[in-house]
Design an enzyme around this catalytic site. Structure first.
Site, short mmCIF file in Angstrom:
data_model
loop_
_atom_site.label_atom_id
_atom_site.label_comp_id
_atom_site.label_asym_id
_atom_site.label_seq_id
_atom_site.Cartn_x
_atom_site.Cartn_y
_atom_site.Cartn_z
N GLY A 7 -5.26 -15.31 -2.42
CA GLY A 7 -4.03 -14.90 -1.59
C GLY A 7 -3.93 -15.72 -0.40
O GLY A 7 -4.59 -16.68 -0.12
N ASP A 117 1.83 -4.32 5.67
CA ASP A 117 2.35 -5.48 4.77
C ASP A 117 3.00 -5.02 3.66
O ASP A 117 2.32 -5.29 2.46
CB ASP A 117 1.02 -6.43 4.54
CG ASP A 117 1.55 -7.82 4.14
OD1 ASP A 117 2.64 -8.03 4.30
OD2 ASP A 117 0.47 -8.58 3.76
N1 LIG Z 1 -7.82 -3.87 -6.75
C1 LIG Z 1 -7.06 -4.94 -7.43
N2 LIG Z 1 -6.99 -4.83 -8.68
C2 LIG Z 1 -6.21 -5.92 -9.40
N3 LIG Z 1 -5.61 -6.84 -8.73
C3 LIG Z 1 -5.81 -7.16 -7.50
C4 LIG Z 1 -6.34 -5.97 -6.77
N4 LIG Z 1 -6.48 -6.05 -5.31
C5 LIG Z 1 -5.83 -7.57 -5.21
N5 LIG Z 1 -5.16 -7.65 -6.53
C6 LIG Z 1 -4.37 -9.02 -6.79
O1 LIG Z 1 -4.49 -10.14 -5.96
C7 LIG Z 1 -3.45 -10.31 -5.13
C8 LIG Z 1 -3.85 -10.66 -3.82
O2 LIG Z 1 -4.57 -9.56 -3.03
P1 LIG Z 1 -4.10 -9.01 -1.92
O3 LIG Z 1 -5.21 -7.78 -1.40
O4 LIG Z 1 -2.90 -8.55 -1.71
O5 LIG Z 1 -4.70 -10.09 -0.76
P2 LIG Z 1 -3.96 -10.93 0.25
O6 LIG Z 1 -4.25 -10.45 1.86
O7 LIG Z 1 -4.50 -12.33 0.02
O8 LIG Z 1 -2.36 -10.78 -0.07
C9 LIG Z 1 -2.74 -8.99 -5.32
O9 LIG Z 1 -1.31 -9.30 -5.23
C10 LIG Z 1 -3.06 -8.84 -6.85
O10 LIG Z 1 -2.30 -9.45 -7.67
MG LIG Z 2 -1.30 -9.38 -0.46
#
Ligand SMILES: Nc1ncnc2c1ncn2[C@@H]1O[C@H](COP(=O)(O)OP(=O)(O)O)[C@@H](O)[C@H]1O
Ligand SMILES: [Mg+2]
Length: 200
Positions: A7, A117
């Site tokens: 991410g 966000d």
């Molecule tokens: N609990 C979860 N279960 C499944 N996929 C997840 C989960 N948390 C994050 N992801 C995947 O990882 C991506 C990035 O996570 P996120 O928490 O949005 O981090 P960032 O702050 O880097 O955007 C999400 O868009 C999703 O596709």
């Molecule tokens: Mg995100």
């Protein structure tokens, strides 16, 4: 552990917790930031995110269950949501999801929780349910201005990516928002913020 996504500020790994599939979110150092400041930011966002994931869940908004938080490693171990991101599934046939997004946001806002966000990458779809994720920039606030900005962030990404397939999508989001107690005052504030941005 298998890296499933890199991410903007974290690495996401597929992990396990008590025999169940889980997700590990690890905030990695940003080289361009002063080391101590970077450490503090990553710790604050990690603990802040875990707290808000729990708070939202307690309000009835689906979020992944938080299993463990490791401040030192800047890691959150949470439930793996097995489904696509809203971004990848929004289309004409499932406009109902838009209403649901609005309902979820209203539930948060009516309890003074600002997501911080809101994008279609930070909402996941599992069966017929939506899960909100990525609360690292979230906060508590009762101000209409903060709620308006929260919605505007979503409006921008929504219009940039999905408006062609779903011209009525944003209206449905607002419909859901009002139906779950979201305030007209916040929608009026959105207009004010938009005007401010336009004329400055
Ligand atoms: N609990 C979860 N279960 C499944 N996929 C997840 C989960 N948390 C994050 N992801 C995947 O990882 C991506 C990035 O996570 P996120 O928490 O949005 O981090 P960032 O702050 O880097 O955007 C999400 O868009 C999703 O596709
Ligand atoms: Mg995100």
């Amino acid at each position: 552990m298998q890296l499933i996504r890199q991410g903007a500020e974290a690495k996401l790994f597929k992990a396990e917790f008590e025999g169940k599939p889980a997700l590990l979110k690890k905030r990695v150092p940003k080289g361009y930031r002063n080391k101590e400041l970077d450490e503090r930011i990553r710790t604050a966002r990690t603990t802040g995110e875990a707290n808000l994931l729990r708070k939202a869940r307690s309000l009835g908004v689906n979020t992944p269950t938080v299993y463990e938080v490791d401040k030192g490693e800047k890691e959150i171990l949470m439930e793996l949501v097995e489904g696509p991101r809203l971004k990848d599934v929004l289309n004409k046939k499932n406009v109902g999801l838009c209403r649901q997004v609005g309902e979820g946001i209203a539930l948060m806002h009516e309890n003074s929780l600002i997501h911080g966000d809101l994008t279609t990458s930070n909402v996941m779809v599992k069966g017929k349910e939506l899960f909100f994720i990525d609360f690292g920039l979230g906060k508590h606030s009762k101000k209409a201005e903060d709620k308006a900005v929260d919605l505007l962030v979503f409006k921008k990404t929504f219009e940039a990516t999905h408006v062609e397939l779903m011209p009525k999508g944003w209206e449905l989001i607002l419909e859901g928002y009002l139906a779950k107690g979201g305030k007209e005052e916040v929608l009026a504030q959105i207009k004010k913020v938009e005007e401010r941005v336009r004329y400055h």
